[in-house]
Design a protein around this motif. Structure first.
Motif, mmCIF file in Angstrom:
data_model
loop_
_atom_site.group_PDB
_atom_site.id
_atom_site.type_symbol
_atom_site.label_atom_id
_atom_site.label_comp_id
_atom_site.label_asym_id
_atom_site.label_seq_id
_atom_site.Cartn_x
_atom_site.Cartn_y
_atom_site.Cartn_z
ATOM 1 N N PHE A 96 53.263 31.110 50.495
ATOM 2 C CA PHE A 96 53.528 32.376 49.805
ATOM 3 C C PHE A 96 52.516 33.453 50.209
ATOM 4 O O PHE A 96 52.866 34.619 50.344
ATOM 5 C CB PHE A 96 53.528 32.192 48.282
ATOM 6 N N ALA A 97 51.261 33.068 50.399
ATOM 7 C CA ALA A 97 50.245 34.033 50.826
ATOM 8 C C ALA A 97 50.564 34.571 52.219
ATOM 9 O O ALA A 97 50.423 35.779 52.479
ATOM 10 C CB ALA A 97 48.859 33.385 50.796
ATOM 11 N N GLN A 98 51.004 33.703 53.110
ATOM 12 C CA GLN A 98 51.384 34.152 54.446
ATOM 13 C C GLN A 98 52.565 35.118 54.381
ATOM 14 O O GLN A 98 52.585 36.138 55.073
ATOM 15 C CB GLN A 98 51.723 32.955 55.334
ATOM 16 N N LEU A 99 53.550 34.788 53.545
ATOM 17 C CA LEU A 99 54.708 35.673 53.399
ATOM 18 C C LEU A 99 54.287 37.026 52.832
ATOM 19 O O LEU A 99 54.728 38.075 53.322
ATOM 20 C CB LEU A 99 55.771 35.025 52.500
ATOM 21 N N ALA A 100 53.442 37.013 51.807
ATOM 22 C CA ALA A 100 52.989 38.269 51.199
ATOM 23 C C ALA A 100 52.302 39.145 52.245
ATOM 24 O O ALA A 100 52.553 40.358 52.312
ATOM 25 C CB ALA A 100 52.038 37.979 50.033
ATOM 26 N N ARG A 101 51.471 38.547 53.044
ATOM 27 C CA ARG A 101 50.754 39.299 54.082
ATOM 28 C C ARG A 101 51.739 39.893 55.096
ATOM 29 O O ARG A 101 51.635 41.057 55.471
ATOM 30 C CB ARG A 101 49.756 38.386 54.783
ATOM 31 N N LEU A 102 52.700 39.085 55.525
ATOM 32 C CA LEU A 102 53.701 39.579 56.472
ATOM 33 C C LEU A 102 54.552 40.695 55.878
ATOM 34 O O LEU A 102 55.059 41.553 56.596
ATOM 35 C CB LEU A 102 54.604 38.427 56.934
ATOM 36 N N LEU A 103 54.702 40.669 54.566
ATOM 37 C CA LEU A 103 55.490 41.693 53.875
ATOM 38 C C LEU A 103 54.675 42.946 53.578
ATOM 39 O O LEU A 103 55.175 43.893 52.987
ATOM 40 C CB LEU A 103 56.082 41.114 52.586
ATOM 41 N N GLY A 104 53.396 42.951 53.988
ATOM 42 C CA GLY A 104 52.567 44.142 53.837
ATOM 43 C C GLY A 104 51.653 44.134 52.636
ATOM 44 O O GLY A 104 51.084 45.179 52.288
ATOM 45 N N GLN A 105 51.478 42.985 51.990
ATOM 46 C CA GLN A 105 50.627 42.897 50.806
ATOM 47 C C GLN A 105 49.310 42.192 51.131
ATOM 48 O O GLN A 105 49.238 41.391 52.060
ATOM 49 C CB GLN A 105 51.346 42.130 49.685
ATOM 50 N N ASP A 106 48.302 42.467 50.335
ATOM 51 C CA ASP A 106 47.014 41.791 50.437
ATOM 52 C C ASP A 106 47.127 40.495 49.628
ATOM 53 O O ASP A 106 47.265 40.547 48.403
ATOM 54 C CB ASP A 106 45.915 42.699 49.865
ATOM 55 N N PRO A 107 47.081 39.334 50.272
ATOM 56 C CA PRO A 107 47.378 38.066 49.575
ATOM 57 C C PRO A 107 46.218 37.512 48.745
ATOM 58 O O PRO A 107 45.817 36.365 48.879
ATOM 59 C CB PRO A 107 47.739 37.129 50.724
ATOM 60 N N ARG A 108 45.699 38.325 47.844
ATOM 61 C CA ARG A 108 44.675 37.852 46.909
ATOM 62 C C ARG A 108 45.351 37.070 45.794
ATOM 63 O O ARG A 108 46.569 37.037 45.685
ATOM 64 C CB ARG A 108 43.924 39.033 46.296
ATOM 65 N N LEU A 109 44.540 36.478 44.941
ATOM 66 C CA LEU A 109 45.079 35.786 43.762
ATOM 67 C C LEU A 109 45.325 36.828 42.678
ATOM 68 O O LEU A 109 44.574 36.963 41.718
ATOM 69 C CB LEU A 109 44.098 34.717 43.271
ATOM 70 N N TRP A 110 46.414 37.561 42.860
ATOM 71 C CA TRP A 110 46.770 38.600 41.919
ATOM 72 C C TRP A 110 48.260 38.848 41.944
ATOM 73 O O TRP A 110 48.989 38.298 42.764
ATOM 74 C CB TRP A 110 45.972 39.872 42.164
ATOM 75 N N THR A 111 48.704 39.693 41.021
ATOM 76 C CA THR A 111 50.110 40.050 40.936
ATOM 77 C C THR A 111 50.207 41.528 40.581
ATOM 78 O O THR A 111 49.230 42.139 40.152
ATOM 79 C CB THR A 111 50.848 39.178 39.897
ATOM 80 N N HIS A 112 51.385 42.074 40.741
ATOM 81 C CA HIS A 112 51.648 43.465 40.388
ATOM 82 C C HIS A 112 52.318 43.464 39.015
ATOM 83 O O HIS A 112 53.379 42.878 38.835
ATOM 84 C CB HIS A 112 52.579 44.082 41.449
ATOM 85 N N ARG A 113 51.646 44.120 38.048
ATOM 86 C CA ARG A 113 52.200 44.140 36.690
ATOM 87 C C ARG A 113 51.860 45.478 36.043
ATOM 88 O O ARG A 113 50.707 45.907 36.069
ATOM 89 C CB ARG A 113 51.622 42.978 35.872
ATOM 90 N N GLY A 114 52.841 46.094 35.459
ATOM 91 C CA GLY A 114 52.615 47.357 34.764
ATOM 92 C C GLY A 114 52.094 48.461 35.665
ATOM 93 O O GLY A 114 51.288 49.278 35.231
ATOM 94 N N GLY A 115 52.521 48.467 36.934
ATOM 95 C CA GLY A 115 52.114 49.503 37.849
ATOM 96 C C GLY A 115 50.717 49.329 38.428
ATOM 97 O O GLY A 115 50.197 50.236 39.079
ATOM 98 N N ARG A 116 50.103 48.173 38.192
ATOM 99 C CA ARG A 116 48.761 47.949 38.751
ATOM 100 C C ARG A 116 48.622 46.484 39.155
ATOM 101 O O ARG A 116 49.420 45.639 38.778
ATOM 102 C CB ARG A 116 47.667 48.349 37.767
ATOM 103 N N MET A 117 47.575 46.208 39.903
ATOM 104 C CA MET A 117 47.305 44.847 40.342
ATOM 105 C C MET A 117 46.452 44.147 39.292
ATOM 106 O O MET A 117 45.482 44.717 38.780
ATOM 107 C CB MET A 117 46.585 44.848 41.691
#
Length: 187
Positions: A96-117
């Motif tokens: 999942f981290a590799q996919l997130a990175r390929l999709l343009g995201q920084d693959p930290r241990l975080w999520t997008h919620r309420g308009g923020r990380m």
């Protein structure tokens, strides 16, 4: 002799004896697909981030299974199952981290919620010391993960991501069967 996936004939007093209770396969025999995406997509990337560091995430599963493994050292069979499944969940986390990175995201241990990380927190987990509770919690977590990934499959229109999700779902279904059997035995 019991088949590795035959939980019905094993008695709970044998759980401390790994020689008499082989650990079942905890992952599908199919290889994992290579992490790839058709194109960058922020929405899909945020979904993958949630799989990494959301409340119902691979990081939550890894941390709970490591905790359960440590807590249940005196019940070696259960401890070994939690440890083996945690390793499979780490594979999912990495994919999942590799996919997130390929999709343009920084693959930290975080999520997008309420308009923020929002960073992952060990507070997401439901801690307990009773083996029955740990097994029930693990079962519910695996079932929730399957529902989440199936929903993502309905929303994502990228065959590369879909093949990764489907392969991970196959592992989670195996985990459900293992935890269902163990919960039944624990009663």
């Amino acid at each position: 002799m019991n088949h590795p996936n035959d939980f019905q004939n094993r008695r709970t007093d044998n759980w401390a004896s790994p020689e008499s209770s082989p650990i079942p396969a905890c992952a599908s025999p199919e290889p994992y697909p290579t992490a790839a995406v058709s194109e960058k997509n922020n929405l899909y990337g945020r979904m993958m981030l949630d799989n990494i560091g959301g409340q119902n995430s691979e990081m939550s599963a890894v941390s709970m299974y490591v905790y359960s493994n440590i807590l249940l050292k005196d019940q070696e069979y259960l401890a070994r199952i939690f440890r083996k499944i945690s390793i499979v969940e780490m594979e999912h986390l990495e994919l999942f981290a590799q996919l997130a990175r390929l999709l343009g995201q920084d693959p930290r241990l975080w999520t997008h919620r309420g308009g923020r990380m929002v960073y992952w927190s060990p507070g997401y987990n439901r801690y307990g010391t009773d083996p029955g509770f740990l097994l029930q919690t693990a079962l519910a977590s695996e079932q929730s993960a399957i529902q989440k990934y199936e929903e993502q499959c309905r929303r994502i229109d990228d065959p590369c991501i879909l093949s990764c999700l489907r392969r991970i779902i196959a592992d989670e279904e195996i985990h459900v069967k293992i935890f269902q059997s163990l919960c039944q035995e624990w009663k």
